[in-house]
Write a protein that holds these residues in place. Sequence first.
Motif, PDB file in Angstrom:
ATOM      1  N   THR A  11       7.941   6.198 -43.827  1.00 23.13           N
ATOM      2  CA  THR A  11       7.692   7.067 -44.693  1.00 23.13           C
ATOM      3  C   THR A  11       8.118   7.185 -45.785  1.00 23.13           C
ATOM      4  O   THR A  11       6.743   7.920 -46.375  1.00 23.13           O
ATOM      5  N   GLU A  48       8.315  14.444 -45.178  1.00 21.74           N
ATOM      6  CA  GLU A  48       6.907  14.394 -45.671  1.00 21.74           C
ATOM      7  C   GLU A  48       6.906  12.628 -45.607  1.00 21.74           C
ATOM      8  O   GLU A  48       8.325  11.837 -45.495  1.00 21.74           O
ATOM      9  N   PRO A  51       2.935  10.125 -49.998  1.00 23.24           N
ATOM     10  CA  PRO A  51       1.203   9.560 -50.231  1.00 23.24           C
ATOM     11  C   PRO A  51       1.450   8.130 -50.559  1.00 23.24           C
ATOM     12  O   PRO A  51      -0.031   7.311 -50.229  1.00 23.24           O
ATOM     13  N   GLU A  54       1.342   6.236 -47.031  1.00 20.80           N
ATOM     14  CA  GLU A  54       0.370   6.660 -45.963  1.00 20.80           C
ATOM     15  C   GLU A  54      -1.096   5.994 -46.831  1.00 20.80           C
ATOM     16  O   GLU A  54      -1.866   5.461 -46.226  1.00 20.80           O
ATOM     17  N   ARG A  55      -1.113   6.122 -48.433  1.00 23.54           N
ATOM     18  CA  ARG A  55      -1.997   4.973 -48.312  1.00 23.54           C
ATOM     19  C   ARG A  55      -1.842   3.944 -47.776  1.00 23.54           C
ATOM     20  O   ARG A  55      -3.269   2.667 -47.611  1.00 23.54           O
ATOM     21  N   SER A  60      -1.130   9.656 -41.185  1.00 18.46           N
ATOM     22  CA  SER A  60      -0.983  10.886 -41.342  1.00 18.46           C
ATOM     23  C   SER A  60       0.030  12.145 -40.581  1.00 18.46           C
ATOM     24  O   SER A  60       0.242  11.719 -39.716  1.00 18.46           O
ATOM     25  N   ASP A  62      -0.267  15.177 -39.836  1.00 23.17           N
ATOM     26  CA  ASP A  62      -1.176  15.353 -39.130  1.00 23.17           C
ATOM     27  C   ASP A  62      -1.088  14.880 -37.494  1.00 23.17           C
ATOM     28  O   ASP A  62      -0.698  15.350 -36.282  1.00 23.17           O
TER      29      ASP A  62
END
Length: 240
Positions: A11, A48, A51, A54-55, A60, A62
């Motif tokens: 993460t 979480e 970002p 995640e890139r 994600s 989700d």
Amino acid sequence: MRQIILDTETTGLEPSQGHRIIEFAGLEMVDRKLTGRHLHLYMHPEREIDPDAERVHGISLDFLADKPKFHAVADELVEFISGAELIIHNAPFDVGFLNAEFSRLGIAPVDKLCALVTDTLRMARDTFPGKRNSLDALCDRFEIDRSNRTLHGALIDCELLAEVYLWMTRGQESLMMDAGPGEGESGTGLNLAFERKPLMVLAPTAEELAAHQEYLDLLDKTVKGSCLWRSIESPAPAQS
């Protein structure tokens, strides 16, 4: 020895800040050959995803919504890596995250579970000092096809790292080590035998020889005389 080519996605960058593993991939290799056995897991991180992270990996929260939490797959993961040598690119990163996850569950750290951890990034820096030694850079250096790698996925990275590791250690299969006594014993209890393949000698082309002479002429002009290389190519006759 049984080896595991290993990679994780997370993460974020710091387990000390509560970041978690969200993907684990490992490929088993025995006698420098992939066995076909592998372990690939996605885990819900219970937090979480940064970002920026995640890139890089494209995973994600989700997507992870229905995936198990780390504690549910920990036993399977530990069983897979136990007793093996781990081959990891930038090992302190992945080992740090694994140890943080194991610590939460009261599991022994990696150095107690595994025989050895080999860091291919450190190997590459020792072999190619001052050069880029990312996994992408090493694939380019060894001409390994990475056309299927669009995101930084753990399983794809393991497949690439396996090829990189075999390239960087390709001379090891010529090194035979036996524990018993015998001829050539070095005093360490090991017999070492090296098998050397003949070196291929390529003669220069006419164009290459001409270019070489032009360069020597340029050196002669620079030093205003005969450059050192001339004396090496045409040594003075021995005095009688």
